[in-house]
Design a protein around this motif. Structure first.
Motif, PDB file in Angstrom:
ATOM      1  N   THR A   1      47.431  42.316  38.892  1.00 40.30           N
ATOM      2  CA  THR A   1      46.206  42.226  38.100  1.00 40.30           C
ATOM      3  C   THR A   1      46.063  40.877  37.406  1.00 40.30           C
ATOM      4  O   THR A   1      45.128  40.682  36.642  1.00 40.30           O
ATOM      5  CB  THR A   1      46.172  43.334  37.039  1.00 40.30           C
ATOM      6  OG1 THR A   1      47.269  43.152  36.139  1.00 40.30           O
ATOM      7  CG2 THR A   1      46.229  44.709  37.691  1.00 40.30           C
TER       8      THR A   1
ATOM      9  N   CYS B   1      45.473  36.812  37.358  1.00 37.45           N
ATOM     10  CA  CYS B   1      44.932  35.662  38.077  1.00 37.45           C
ATOM     11  C   CYS B   1      45.870  34.484  37.858  1.00 37.45           C
ATOM     12  O   CYS B   1      46.217  34.164  36.713  1.00 37.45           O
ATOM     13  CB  CYS B   1      43.534  35.326  37.560  1.00 37.45           C
ATOM     14  SG  CYS B   1      42.815  33.879  38.334  1.00 37.45           S
TER      15      CYS B   1
ATOM     16  N   ASP C   1      43.587  30.952  45.952  1.00 37.11           N
ATOM     17  CA  ASP C   1      43.938  31.723  44.766  1.00 37.11           C
ATOM     18  C   ASP C   1      42.707  32.089  43.937  1.00 37.11           C
ATOM     19  O   ASP C   1      42.649  33.155  43.336  1.00 37.11           O
ATOM     20  CB  ASP C   1      44.924  30.941  43.886  1.00 37.11           C
ATOM     21  CG  ASP C   1      46.343  31.008  44.417  1.00 37.11           C
ATOM     22  OD1 ASP C   1      46.581  31.709  45.430  1.00 37.11           O
ATOM     23  OD2 ASP C   1      47.230  30.346  43.836  1.00 37.11           O
ATOM     24  N   SER C   2      41.715  31.204  43.914  1.00 40.03           N
ATOM     25  CA  SER C   2      40.471  31.493  43.187  1.00 40.03           C
ATOM     26  C   SER C   2      39.736  32.665  43.815  1.00 40.03           C
ATOM     27  O   SER C   2      39.168  33.512  43.106  1.00 40.03           O
ATOM     28  CB  SER C   2      39.571  30.269  43.171  1.00 40.03           C
ATOM     29  OG  SER C   2      40.182  29.213  42.494  1.00 40.03           O
ATOM     30  N   VAL C   3      39.738  32.719  45.138  1.00 42.25           N
ATOM     31  CA  VAL C   3      39.101  33.855  45.824  1.00 42.25           C
ATOM     32  C   VAL C   3      39.822  35.147  45.456  1.00 42.25           C
ATOM     33  O   VAL C   3      39.173  36.173  45.211  1.00 42.25           O
ATOM     34  CB  VAL C   3      39.086  33.616  47.350  1.00 42.25           C
ATOM     35  CG1 VAL C   3      38.664  34.863  48.095  1.00 42.25           C
ATOM     36  CG2 VAL C   3      38.174  32.450  47.700  1.00 42.25           C
ATOM     37  N   ASP C   4      41.159  35.093  45.401  1.00 38.95           N
ATOM     38  CA  ASP C   4      41.926  36.281  44.979  1.00 38.95           C
ATOM     39  C   ASP C   4      41.504  36.710  43.573  1.00 38.95           C
ATOM     40  O   ASP C   4      41.365  37.911  43.298  1.00 38.95           O
ATOM     41  CB  ASP C   4      43.425  35.998  44.997  1.00 38.95           C
ATOM     42  CG  ASP C   4      43.981  35.953  46.391  1.00 38.95           C
ATOM     43  OD1 ASP C   4      43.333  36.451  47.323  1.00 38.95           O
ATOM     44  OD2 ASP C   4      45.098  35.412  46.552  1.00 38.95           O
ATOM     45  N   CYS C   5      41.321  35.743  42.681  1.00 38.91           N
ATOM     46  CA  CYS C   5      40.929  36.078  41.306  1.00 38.91           C
ATOM     47  C   CYS C   5      39.541  36.712  41.274  1.00 38.91           C
ATOM     48  O   CYS C   5      39.305  37.637  40.501  1.00 38.91           O
ATOM     49  CB  CYS C   5      40.933  34.810  40.441  1.00 38.91           C
ATOM     50  SG  CYS C   5      42.584  34.128  40.151  1.00 38.91           S
ATOM     51  N   LEU C   6      38.631  36.203  42.085  1.00 39.75           N
ATOM     52  CA  LEU C   6      37.276  36.754  42.121  1.00 39.75           C
ATOM     53  C   LEU C   6      37.261  38.180  42.664  1.00 39.75           C
ATOM     54  O   LEU C   6      36.397  38.984  42.301  1.00 39.75           O
ATOM     55  CB  LEU C   6      36.363  35.872  42.960  1.00 39.75           C
ATOM     56  CG  LEU C   6      36.022  34.519  42.349  1.00 39.75           C
ATOM     57  CD1 LEU C   6      35.241  33.665  43.348  1.00 39.75           C
ATOM     58  CD2 LEU C   6      35.224  34.691  41.056  1.00 39.75           C
ATOM     59  N   MET C   7      38.213  38.493  43.543  1.00 41.36           N
ATOM     60  CA  MET C   7      38.234  39.817  44.156  1.00 41.36           C
ATOM     61  C   MET C   7      38.908  40.865  43.262  1.00 41.36           C
ATOM     62  O   MET C   7      38.891  42.042  43.598  1.00 41.36           O
ATOM     63  CB  MET C   7      38.941  39.740  45.509  1.00 41.36           C
ATOM     64  CG  MET C   7      38.155  38.925  46.513  1.00 41.36           C
ATOM     65  SD  MET C   7      38.972  38.737  48.084  1.00 41.36           S
ATOM     66  CE  MET C   7      38.842  40.387  48.721  1.00 41.36           C
ATOM     67  N   MET C   8      39.466  40.446  42.151  1.00 42.65           N
ATOM     68  CA  MET C   8      40.120  41.406  41.239  1.00 42.65           C
ATOM     69  C   MET C   8      39.096  42.211  40.485  1.00 42.65           C
ATOM     70  O   MET C   8      38.058  41.787  40.139  1.00 42.65           O
ATOM     71  CB  MET C   8      41.008  40.668  40.245  1.00 42.65           C
ATOM     72  CG  MET C   8      42.270  40.188  40.840  1.00 42.65           C
ATOM     73  SD  MET C   8      43.288  39.503  39.530  1.00 42.65           S
ATOM     74  CE  MET C   8      44.398  38.552  40.486  1.00 42.65           C
TER      75      MET C   8
END
Length: 90
Positions: free
Chosen positions: A42, A44, A83-90
């Protein structure tokens, strides 16, 4: 996949070396070893880990403008983008 595409499009004569350098840029995830807990699904990583900080990202952007370090800078920015895309998908 993105490092390979960028390498083939922009660094055609040395695309293989460029791809390997960009893949090596994913080693900046080693700074996750400094976090407690080491992995938190969870969390970022942007601006949490030292090599993912806004200051580090500014250095990566600067590296991409200097020809001798351009491939390294672009590879690091691709990692931060992922990594930014991962953060947006959270």
């Amino acid at each position: 996949m993105l490092p390979v595409l960028v390498s083939i499009i922009f660094f055609k004569p040395k695309w293989l070396m460029a791809t390997l350098i960009m893949w090596a840029c994913f080693a900046i995830d080693l700074d996750h070893l400094l976090a407690t807990p080491m992995f938190d699904p969870t969390r970022c990583s942007i601006n949490f880990h030292p090599l993912h900080s806004y200051y580090a990202i500014a250095v990566y952007a600067a590296l991409s403008f200097w020809k001798p370090s351009r491939i390294l800078g672009i590879g690091l920015l691709i990692h931060i983008l992922a990594d930014s895309v991962d953060c947006l998908m959270m």
